[in-house]
Design a protein around this motif. Structure first.
Motif, PDB file in Angstrom:
ATOM      1  N   ILE A 115       9.043  33.885   5.573  1.00  0.00           N
ATOM      2  CA  ILE A 115       9.322  34.414   6.909  1.00  0.00           C
ATOM      3  C   ILE A 115       8.508  33.640   7.943  1.00  0.00           C
ATOM      4  O   ILE A 115       7.289  33.644   7.918  1.00  0.00           O
ATOM      5  N   GLY A 162      12.639  22.051  10.419  1.00  0.00           N
ATOM      6  CA  GLY A 162      11.911  22.336   9.190  1.00  0.00           C
ATOM      7  C   GLY A 162      12.193  23.738   8.667  1.00  0.00           C
ATOM      8  O   GLY A 162      12.242  23.963   7.459  1.00  0.00           O
ATOM      9  N   ASP A 214      14.227  26.480   3.864  1.00  0.00           N
ATOM     10  CA  ASP A 214      14.203  27.692   3.032  1.00  0.00           C
ATOM     11  C   ASP A 214      15.585  28.345   3.012  1.00  0.00           C
ATOM     12  O   ASP A 214      16.084  28.737   1.964  1.00  0.00           O
ATOM     13  N   ASP A 271       7.691  36.675  10.592  1.00  0.00           N
ATOM     14  CA  ASP A 271       6.274  36.995  10.442  1.00  0.00           C
ATOM     15  C   ASP A 271       5.699  37.104  11.854  1.00  0.00           C
ATOM     16  O   ASP A 271       5.611  36.105  12.560  1.00  0.00           O
ATOM     17  N   GLY A 316       8.013  26.474   1.470  1.00  0.00           N
ATOM     18  CA  GLY A 316       7.588  25.096   1.668  1.00  0.00           C
ATOM     19  C   GLY A 316       6.325  24.820   0.863  1.00  0.00           C
ATOM     20  O   GLY A 316       5.572  25.746   0.545  1.00  0.00           O
ATOM     21  N   ASP A 321       3.607  23.669   1.729  1.00  0.00           N
ATOM     22  CA  ASP A 321       2.376  24.005   2.451  1.00  0.00           C
ATOM     23  C   ASP A 321       1.941  25.449   2.233  1.00  0.00           C
ATOM     24  O   ASP A 321       0.782  25.783   2.458  1.00  0.00           O
ATOM     25  N   ILE A 335      10.031  18.210   6.151  1.00  0.00           N
ATOM     26  CA  ILE A 335      10.844  17.283   6.933  1.00  0.00           C
ATOM     27  C   ILE A 335       9.907  16.637   7.934  1.00  0.00           C
ATOM     28  O   ILE A 335       9.173  17.321   8.657  1.00  0.00           O
TER      29      ILE A 335
END
Ligand code: MSP
Length: 469
Positions: free
Chosen positions: A11, A21, A25, A46, A252, A254, A284
């Motif tokens: 989220i 980017g 998801d 979020d 992702g 990260d 990306i």
């Protein structure tokens, strides 16, 4: 076992509008959902934390109004991607907030209060270790911002209690972390992971879910956000066993560490099953650099969508952006893919084959329709290797183009070789419909159109499927 396959997406923070980017998801999850065709699909926003609070203040907009507006933009964006979710959760939803507090109470015996001093990145919303701080020379490489020194009293979650179980689940593939090279990274990272701070003093963070029973503390955004995957199903007041454990959680790279370490620990503390697959995609990049709101080098996805439409967007991001590795977006690459592949390979093929069929009064007999699905494609799809599966489909599309060149149906027509002509057109159309079937998860609208064109009396489209620029 869950009745429906439950698929989740990370989220996004709503401290800005969607960028390209964020599409990853949704697109990957949508491909998965369409492939399995019986899924529950969560998406959400979020909305807590300092980043968002500060941004709204800067813009002089009441925070709730600010997050309402931005959450709406994400919902619109997801729709424009042709992505169909079944459940949407906002972390400022009252139900979510109440349920997160109930979850906190349930895992309370794994939580303790302690003092902490360390380096923090507001961009990542996390403390970094001294080692990371030194390696990055005091500046977050993802957000190009100096780490802040924070000293405060926080609640901690006893990650240490669950490390062995998580490691065992990953190693035994009870909970798969994909791709494999990320699984290895996570297994290493678990060793060094300290207990996690899951609250901030109210003096530092006001925009968040209050910690039950302590009016001086507010929940850390990640504690609040991770729980969305089950609060949206109604946990803890509803039985979630028809959906949980999730079949696939898309995130992702990260934020994989939160999903593959902290999140499983919370689930174990709750006595819930672990997700079956955690699939992490790459970033990306724009000119080799991570796209980020903080850096300000974002590509506006709405501009891409306005210019070329949903299907072209899906095509590029699912085939030219690697499923697992970082990939660069450039307008040049996008335009090339559009003109040479979508318009030429596929658009022209549909046009030319439909024209040949119409000219020769060819209609596909029922028993010519494809029934078998090829296994290499299925293997790749089940392994979440979507880009490679898409490559397979595209090879088929290109092979049909070659087949037509070799068969030369126009010569057969000229020479009145009617039987042979019928045979080659039948084989070409059947092959195209077979490829179209496999195209469905990636380009659903295009696949639908191709099926329409070739069912019954074949009529070439009046406008090319993908008009050239
Ligand atoms: N709010 C957290 C996620 C909480 S999930 C319980 C967050 N938000 S985010 O907005 O920063 O990122 C949302 C998703 O978009 C993440 O999966 C992230 O990896 C992805 N991406 C953000 N920037 C991206 C690229 N440039 N490229 C590909 N994916 C990127 O993290």
């Amino acid at each position: 076992m869950a009745e429906k396959i439950y698929i989740t997406t990370a989220i996004p923070y709503v401290n800005g509008v969607p960028h390209v980017g964020h599409a990853m998801d949704y697109l990957l999850a949508d491909v998965c959902a369409r492939y399995f065709d019986n899924s529950r699909f969560q998406a959400g926003t979020d909305e807590h934390g300092n980043k968002i609070f500060q941004k709204a203040k800067e813009l002089n907009i009441p925070v709730q109004e600010y997050v309402d507006n931005n959450s709406k933009k994400f919902q619109d964006f997801i729709q424009r991607l042709g992505v169909e979710y079944t459940d949407f959760v906002r972390t400022t939803d009252q139900d979510h907030e109440k349920r997160v507090q109930e979850i906190w109470e349930k895992v309370k015996d794994r939580i303790y209060l302690a003092k902490y001093e360390g380096w923090y990145c507001t961009g990542c919303e996390r403390y970094v270790t001294e080692k990371e701080y030194e390696e990055n020379h005091g500046i977050c490489p993802d957000h190009q911002k100096s780490y802040e020194r924070l000293a405060e009293e926080n609640y901690y979650f006893r990650l240490a209690d669950f490390k062995d179980q998580i490691r065992e689940a990953i190693e035994s593939h009870r909970m798969r972390v994909l791709p494999e090279f990320r699984e290895k990274e996570i297994l290493k990272l678990i060793e060094d992971s300290p207990d996690v701070s899951i609250s901030r003093p109210k003096s530092q963070l006001t925009w968040g879910v209050p910690v039950p029973g302590d009016e001086n503390q507010v929940m850390y955004v990640w504690m609040d956000a991770l729980c969305n995957y089950i609060t949206v199903l109604g946990y803890p007041d509803k039985d979630i066993s028809d959906s949980w454990p999730a079949y696939a959680q898309f995130v992702g790279k990260d934020i994989l560490r939160f999903h593959a370490i902290l999140w499983p620990a919370i689930l174990l503390a709750l006595g819930l099953e672990l997700p079956k697959n955690i699939v992490s995609h790459g970033m990306i990049l724009a000119n080799g650099q991570k796209m980020s709101k903080s850096i300000g080098n974002v590509i506006d996805p709405i501009e891409v969508l306005d210019k070329h439409g949903t299907e072209a967007f899906r095509y590029f991001f699912l085939r030219h952006i690697d499923t697992f590795d970082d990939s660069d977006f450039t307008w040049e690459k996008f335009e090339d893919a559009y003109n040479n592949e979508l318009a030429n390979d596929l658009g022209n093929l549909v046009q030319r084959l439909a024209t040949l069929c119409k000219k020769n009064n060819f209609v596909l007999e029922n028993d010519d329709t494809p029934t078998e699905v090829e296994s290499q494609y299925d293997n790749l799809m089940r392994e979440f290797r979507f880009k490679e599966a898409f490559d397979e489909v595209w090879e088929k599309v290109q092979a049909i183009n070659r087949q037509i060149d070799e068969d030369k149906p126009w010569s057969l027509a000229k020479n009145n070789e009617t039987e042979k002509l019928k045979q080659v057109l039948s084989s070409e159309v059947t092959n195209l419909l077979e490829a179209t079937n496999q195209l469905k998860p990636f380009l659903p609208e295009t696949a639908k159109r191709i099926e329409e064109i070739f069912s019954g009396t074949i009529e070439p489209p009046k406008e090319p499927l993908f008009p050239k620029n």
